[in-house]
Design a protein around this motif. Structure first.
Motif, PDB file in Angstrom:
ATOM      1  N   SER A 113       0.850  -1.178   0.000  1.00 26.67           N
ATOM      2  CA  SER A 113       0.000   0.000   0.000  1.00 26.67           C
ATOM      3  C   SER A 113       0.891   1.234   0.000  1.00 26.67           C
ATOM      4  CB  SER A 113      -0.898  -0.010   1.240  1.00 26.67           C
ATOM      5  OG  SER A 113      -1.718   1.120   1.238  1.00 26.67           O
ATOM      6  N   LYS A 114       0.569   2.196  -0.823  1.00 24.99           N
ATOM      7  CA  LYS A 114       1.347   3.422  -0.919  1.00 24.99           C
ATOM      8  C   LYS A 114       0.385   4.582  -1.095  1.00 24.99           C
ATOM      9  CE  LYS A 114       5.444   5.288  -3.104  1.00 24.99           C
ATOM     10  NZ  LYS A 114       5.901   5.878  -1.871  1.00 24.99           N
ATOM     11  N   SER A 115       0.635   5.654  -0.370  1.00 24.89           N
ATOM     12  CA  SER A 115      -0.216   6.843  -0.453  1.00 24.89           C
ATOM     13  C   SER A 115       0.541   7.976  -1.132  1.00 24.89           C
ATOM     14  CB  SER A 115      -0.646   7.291   0.943  1.00 24.89           C
ATOM     15  OG  SER A 115      -1.442   6.300   1.541  1.00 24.89           O
ATOM     16  N   PHE A 116      -0.208   8.847  -1.764  1.00 17.50           N
ATOM     17  CA  PHE A 116       0.375   9.967  -2.495  1.00 17.50           C
ATOM     18  C   PHE A 116      -0.346  11.250  -2.100  1.00 17.50           C
ATOM     19  CE2 PHE A 116       0.673   6.100  -4.968  1.00 17.50           C
ATOM     20  CZ  PHE A 116       2.035   6.041  -5.256  1.00 17.50           C
ATOM     21  N   ASN A 117       0.330  12.377  -2.250  1.00 21.51           N
ATOM     22  CA  ASN A 117      -0.244  13.673  -1.890  1.00 21.51           C
ATOM     23  C   ASN A 117      -0.978  14.348  -3.040  1.00 21.51           C
ATOM     24  OD1 ASN A 117       0.641  13.699   0.832  1.00 21.51           O
ATOM     25  ND2 ASN A 117       2.709  14.144   0.111  1.00 21.51           N
ATOM     26  N   ALA A 132       1.150  10.516  -7.827  1.00 22.06           N
ATOM     27  CA  ALA A 132       0.789   9.115  -8.043  1.00 22.06           C
ATOM     28  C   ALA A 132       1.067   8.709  -9.487  1.00 22.06           C
ATOM     29  CB  ALA A 132      -0.687   8.888  -7.703  1.00 22.06           C
ATOM     30  N   PHE A 153      -5.129   1.416  -8.773  1.00 22.48           N
ATOM     31  CA  PHE A 153      -5.085   2.497  -7.797  1.00 22.48           C
ATOM     32  C   PHE A 153      -6.500   2.837  -7.348  1.00 22.48           C
ATOM     33  CE2 PHE A 153      -1.070   2.835  -9.843  1.00 22.48           C
ATOM     34  CZ  PHE A 153      -0.221   3.559  -9.036  1.00 22.48           C
ATOM     35  N   ASP A 154      -6.659   3.124  -6.075  1.00 19.99           N
ATOM     36  CA  ASP A 154      -7.926   3.597  -5.527  1.00 19.99           C
ATOM     37  C   ASP A 154      -7.771   5.099  -5.332  1.00 19.99           C
ATOM     38  OD1 ASP A 154     -10.424   3.804  -4.352  1.00 19.99           O
ATOM     39  OD2 ASP A 154      -9.725   3.167  -2.387  1.00 19.99           O
ATOM     40  N   ASN A 212      -9.048   8.700  -4.319  1.00 23.79           N
ATOM     41  CA  ASN A 212     -10.001   9.480  -3.535  1.00 23.79           C
ATOM     42  C   ASN A 212      -9.466  10.893  -3.423  1.00 23.79           C
ATOM     43  OD1 ASN A 212     -11.850   7.302  -2.613  1.00 23.79           O
ATOM     44  ND2 ASN A 212      -9.964   6.530  -1.710  1.00 23.79           N
ATOM     45  N   SER A 256      -9.581  14.498  -1.667  1.00 25.21           N
ATOM     46  CA  SER A 256     -10.037  15.127  -0.431  1.00 25.21           C
ATOM     47  C   SER A 256      -9.642  16.592  -0.443  1.00 25.21           C
ATOM     48  CB  SER A 256      -9.399  14.425   0.777  1.00 25.21           C
ATOM     49  OG  SER A 256      -9.730  15.106   1.946  1.00 25.21           O
TER      50      SER A 256
END
Length: 69
Positions: free
Chosen positions: A2-6, A11, A59-60, A62, A64
């Motif tokens: 799992s990896k998150s991006f700003n 991404a 990729f999911d 979302n 915000s």
């Protein structure tokens, strides 16, 4: 993994470096190579197009937005 991006752009840059470049040549055609070229050479690519490609490759996405007064 799992990896998150700003950002979508962050991404997409990661996708190009870690996923796209490892795809078989027959998959690097049409829309994907066009998106790679547009992003890499800063010719303009919409977030909608980047999201569509990212979601297609697992990729999911979302978005915000927060306003704090």
């Amino acid at each position: 993994m799992s990896k998150s991006f700003n950002s979508i752009e962050e991404a997409f840059a990661w996708f190009l470096e870690h996923v796209y470049k490892n795809l078989p040549p027959e998959e690097k055609k049409g829309e994907l190579v066009s998106a790679w070229r547009s992003f890499t050479f800063k010719q303009g690519i919409s977030q909608k197009r980047m999201i569509s490609i990212l979601e297609r490759y697992g990729f999911d996405v979302n978005i915000s937005v927060t306003y704090k007064k």
